[in-house]
Design a protein around this motif. Sequence first.
Motif: not given
Length: 825
Positions: A212-213, A216, A219-220, A227, A231, A247, A250, A254, A490, A525
């Motif tokens: 998850h982290a 993120q 994705r950034k 990403a 997942y 996530a 999301e 994006e 973000p 994003l």
Amino acid sequence: MMVGDTHVPSHKAVSGTGTGTGIPAVPKQAGGAPPPPRQPQHQQQPQQAQTPQQAPKQQKPQRQPQERIQKRGIGGSFNGGRGGGGQRRQIGSQSTVKYHERKGLVVQVYQQAQKEARAGRLDKAEELFRRCLTMDRKDARSWLQLAQLANRRGRQEEAQSFFAQGVSECPESVHLLQSWAMLEHKAGDLVKACALFEKGTAQDPGNPYIAHAWGQLERKRGDYDKARSLYMDSLRLYGPWAQVYTALAELEVETGHVEKARETFQEAMRLCVQNTHKLLVAWAKLEEENFGDWEKATELLLRAIEEGGPDFTDATVALAHLELKKGNKERAVQILKDSKHQGRAGGSLFNTWASVEAKAGNLDTAIQLLTEACGLFPDDFSLLQTLGTLEVKLGHHDKARECFTRSAAIRPHVVTYNAWAIMEERLAQDMRGPMRQVQIMRARKLFVLGMAADPSHGPLYNAYGRMEEKIGNLTGAQEVFRMGVEAHCPDMPSVISGWAMVSLKQRNYAQAKRLLQQGLSENKLGKNVGFLYHTLGMLELKLGNVEGAWKVFQEATDKYPRNSQLLVGAGLAAEKNGEVDLARGFFKRGVECDRLHHQAWQAWAVMEHRQGNVNTARDLFRLGLKANPDYGALWQAYGVLEFQEESWDVARSLFAEGIRRDPGHVMLFQAWAVLEVKLADYEKGKEMIKEGLRVDPRHGACWSIYGYIEEKCGNVEEALRVFEMGLKQAPDHAPLFRVYGDFERRQGHIDKARSFYQKAIALDPHYSQAYVVLGLMELYSGNTEGANEVREASQAVFGRDFEFTKEREAVTTFHDEELGEINSI
């Protein structure tokens, strides 16, 4: 997720049947446990994940994540040996008894340290966590807590040192690696963060918290494939985890796959056992923001409230916010009250409730709520931050500073520093000389502290950049926004929008347009960038590029079909293009999507008035005011209609009611003053314009009218003084220079008039009226060469030739944008 919020699990699941996401589905099991684990990695040869046909028919029940953690220990601190590698102790031996006694003492001290930290006694908490480590250097939890405390106090290097020591002592602690990586991510060191994530993943492939982290982070950086891989690997190896599914949904949004995101939530609700209430809140956000389905969002939030239990307030807060968007303030407050009475109160609930009361003008009630909440939740820094913001509104700046200081002591959060800096910057506006410079420096220091707390917080860069722009430090403002763009915030579109707005204020339309287009093209994003489309479309209209504006709004309304602001923009572009029926359709859709959108009612009514449909326009203004009775611009526009229809008394009554309901709307005073000037009641006009300048002494249009009134009264010297005062208060208001030029021309001062007209054009190269009056003056004074130069300059800017005598009407009528600024030739 905050650094170290939850323990990192260490179980894995075999593959199941295929699902809509392409992720092997894992059936639910009793007690919320994922499917059985693989054999430990060191006992298993590398192989492909089993297919459903290969999987054994009978499998042993799987332990919960906590069971495995307790057995292996976080970094090996709870097992029979040090770091997982110690020798097994014999049961009942003296060494085992001493070990367990020591571990029991560590647990007691650790729990006491946690209590001290929650109470905000951070020095005592740190002392106790250090005591834990003197008893057991392998206690990974204490290393983590020390790192978190240091980070909480803004000591980033110290936090990094604690993480490094902790990982050295507890090399198998995936939790420490993941939390350290998140700290580095937040600090902007993405390379180091990735290295730590990789190390953690090597120890525990597919760990959902790391996935998850790390996802993120990717994705950034715009690496959506990486990403997605993280997942999906996690879901394949660990089974259904709500946080990972959220996530993934999301990510689908994006990348433009909104329907796929909905399918992902549906699948997650079928498979996940735990945290389904959090899934429902995230799903509701999708339905509200991306589909505009408020009914579905409400249904999902009600389910989340039912499933979440008394300690889960996120759904209640989200439902209250949704009711506010619908305009149901009373319903929103009742939801929060009911939740509190049912024992569902949390810090976020009190924060939301206080914000609702504050917006309704009930500041005392809001402060009482927050004061109560601070007693109930003493370790919630956000409550003190909000309380400080409300004290600012009441003018209690010392109390606000105390709240901000206490909030930052609990946790040095960027939102606190940003609010504090904004307060100090606003106080500087009323200061002069060295004290003003000291105050600006104080605000700068707080902005810098905010950037240290979170280098990627977009609102801080916007506030900091606007401050530099206000004090005339345009180079500094550009630098701040550049830093914000390079920080990969973000909410990057909002930072680019802030930069573009500075460019617009500088009349650097080319740069503003380029930035807005960059914001749209770099929206990696998948954020809602309707505001960028709106600003770009309105800029195109201002520049006279109706076709360009129409293309922008057409694309925007296709992407955001329920965005009232964009629908109104499309209507304005269609009207400019002569397509009245099409414009009417857009305005109608705008008010249907949001009956509280006052500009939609105003734009529609003004268009109908232009088309000669006076009664229809009146009806629209009445409907708009019924929905928005306190919006001054609607009262003003309605009053201008009656003014233009020569219903003088009706116009006056509308202006008066607008001022009563919205006394801070300076344009009401301005429009009323113009009416009195039109009727030659100069004293009444002067009275109204002075009232307007008390509301906003920097309002350039009011100074224009004030100077004109003094001239009409024969007070030439006073008019000159007023214009000079106006230029000091509003030095960037191009129409004021143009009106001052008119005054000098009427006094026979052609050279002075020319200078003021040229300054107006320099301030706003697209200010067409300035070209017209300058060209006419040159033409009538016999300066043919000068008139030709103005014509050539205007043609270069507008792409068409000005025939000044035909444009005369443009400066003898009331201009829509200025609404009453005196124009006379």
